[in-house]
Design a protein around this motif. Structure first.
Motif, short mmCIF file in Angstrom:
data_model
loop_
_atom_site.label_atom_id
_atom_site.label_comp_id
_atom_site.label_asym_id
_atom_site.label_seq_id
_atom_site.Cartn_x
_atom_site.Cartn_y
_atom_site.Cartn_z
N ALA A 164 0.83 -1.21 0.00
CA ALA A 164 0.00 0.00 0.00
C ALA A 164 0.86 1.26 0.00
O ALA A 164 0.53 2.25 -0.65
N ILE A 165 1.98 1.21 0.72
CA ILE A 165 2.90 2.36 0.72
C ILE A 165 3.54 2.52 -0.65
O ILE A 165 3.63 3.63 -1.19
N LYS A 166 3.96 1.41 -1.22
CA LYS A 166 4.59 1.43 -2.54
C LYS A 166 3.63 1.95 -3.60
O LYS A 166 4.01 2.72 -4.49
N ASP A 167 2.37 1.54 -3.51
CA ASP A 167 1.36 1.96 -4.49
C ASP A 167 0.77 3.34 -4.19
O ASP A 167 -0.11 3.81 -4.90
N THR A 169 -1.23 4.16 -1.83
CA THR A 169 -2.63 4.12 -1.43
C THR A 169 -2.78 4.27 0.09
O THR A 169 -3.89 4.33 0.60
N TYR A 170 -1.64 4.31 0.79
CA TYR A 170 -1.66 4.47 2.24
C TYR A 170 -0.82 5.68 2.61
O TYR A 170 0.34 5.80 2.24
N ASN A 171 -1.43 6.60 3.37
CA ASN A 171 -0.75 7.79 3.85
C ASN A 171 -0.35 7.56 5.31
O ASN A 171 -1.20 7.51 6.19
N ILE A 172 0.95 7.42 5.54
CA ILE A 172 1.43 7.12 6.89
C ILE A 172 1.12 8.25 7.86
O ILE A 172 0.84 8.01 9.04
N GLU A 173 1.13 9.48 7.35
CA GLU A 173 0.97 10.63 8.24
C GLU A 173 -0.40 10.67 8.90
O GLU A 173 -0.51 10.92 10.11
N ASP A 174 -1.45 10.48 8.13
CA ASP A 174 -2.79 10.55 8.73
C ASP A 174 -3.49 9.19 8.80
O ASP A 174 -4.63 9.10 9.27
N LEU A 178 -6.63 4.45 0.70
CA LEU A 178 -7.49 4.54 -0.48
C LEU A 178 -7.77 3.13 -1.00
O LEU A 178 -7.10 2.65 -1.91
N TYR A 179 -8.77 2.49 -0.42
CA TYR A 179 -8.97 1.07 -0.72
C TYR A 179 -9.43 0.78 -2.15
O TYR A 179 -9.04 -0.26 -2.70
N PRO A 180 -10.23 1.64 -2.84
CA PRO A 180 -10.57 1.30 -4.23
C PRO A 180 -9.34 1.25 -5.14
O PRO A 180 -9.24 0.37 -6.00
N LYS A 181 -8.42 2.18 -4.92
CA LYS A 181 -7.21 2.19 -5.73
C LYS A 181 -6.33 0.98 -5.40
O LYS A 181 -5.71 0.39 -6.28
N PHE A 182 -6.30 0.62 -4.12
CA PHE A 182 -5.53 -0.55 -3.71
C PHE A 182 -6.08 -1.81 -4.38
O PHE A 182 -5.33 -2.66 -4.86
N ILE A 183 -7.40 -1.93 -4.42
CA ILE A 183 -8.04 -3.09 -5.07
C ILE A 183 -7.69 -3.13 -6.56
O ILE A 183 -7.37 -4.18 -7.11
N GLU A 184 -7.74 -1.96 -7.18
CA GLU A 184 -7.40 -1.89 -8.61
C GLU A 184 -5.95 -2.30 -8.84
O GLU A 184 -5.64 -3.05 -9.77
#
Length: 250
Positions: A164-167, A169-174, A178-184
């Motif tokens: 998720a970090i690589k893609d 889709t995951y913001n470590i700060e907050d 973004l699960y739809p983008k992760f699924i895609e």
């Protein structure tokens, strides 16, 4: 004096056997489906050629599910079996030709594809994204996924977060995810990155759908229980007020 023997010539070839019959006519390849544009055909052909490693204008039958997934489809096992029955000559065929590949794509398009929609809705339910904004708190989703269905282990979740970090889709700060983008992104993964094009780390469509349905049912039951408790309290309060003469009885 006896005449000299001449050189023995080559024997003429035997006449062709009538039983053999005429040679088989070459198979007439049908034109591609008319619904495809030239751009579509080029894209589908490029995908086919990319998996024709032996350059024989055929691809191994076992690669068809992966190829369909790379085009954005999510074929179920029963659909793959149906495609093979519809467009391959028999059960012994182990390769697929280009024209057969075209017609498989057309059939899958006509059948529709609801995999990503089902998975996205399941993620929304598990992540408490009631408005389906596509944004969730990863910690909330993690807690659910480690306790529902076939629970994820810490090790598996670490791999998930890394992807998720690589893609992005995951913001470590907050902590937003973004699960739809992760699924895609997971749907588009090549087999060289993970063993299966779509595994969602044990979270297949059936599992996620069952998780979402079960969770929704339990939440509904919990709401009904709270509503009954509220009504019981109100009734008890009303009966006390009647007993105290504060309000008239019914």
């Amino acid at each position: 004096m006896a005449p000299k023997k001449g050189k023995k010539g080559k024997e003429p070839p035997p006449p062709p056997s009538k039983a053999m019959g005429p040679p088989p006519k070459p198979k007439k390849i049908p034109p591609p489906p008319s619904c495809f544009t030239n751009e579509d055909l080029l894209k589908f052909k490029d995908m086919f050629k990319a998996h024709d490693e032996e350059n024989i204008d055929k691809v191994p039958i076992q690669l068809i599910p992966l190829m369909l997934r790379k085009l954005g489809f999510n074929p179920k096992t029963a659909e793959i079996e149906q495609l093979f029955k519809m467009f391959l000559e028999d059960d012994l065929v182990d390769t697929v030709e280009l024209h057969e590949w075209y017609f498989m794509i057309e059939a899958k398009m006509n059948w529709g594809d609801d995999f990503e929609l089902a998975v996205t809705k399941a993620f929304a339910a598990l992540a408490h994204d009631d408005d389906e904004t596509g944004i969730a708190q990863l910690e909330v989703l993690k807690e659910e996924l480690m306790n529902w269905g076939e629970p994820l282990s810490e090790i598996e979740f670490v791999d998930w977060v890394r992807l998720a970090i690589k893609d992005k889709t995951y913001n470590i700060e907050d902590g937003t995810f973004l699960y739809p983008k992760f699924i895609e992104n997971m749907n588009n993964k090549d087999e060289k990155y993970i063993k299966e094009p779509i595994n969602f780390f044990k979270l297949d469509q059936k599992t996620l759908a069952e998780m979402a349905i079960k969770k929704a049912q339990e939440e509904k039951e919990e709401q009904e229980r709270k509503e009954l408790e509220r009504r019981a309290k109100e009734e008890a309060k009303r009966q006390k007020m009647i007993a105290d003469g504060l309000i008239p009885p019914d």
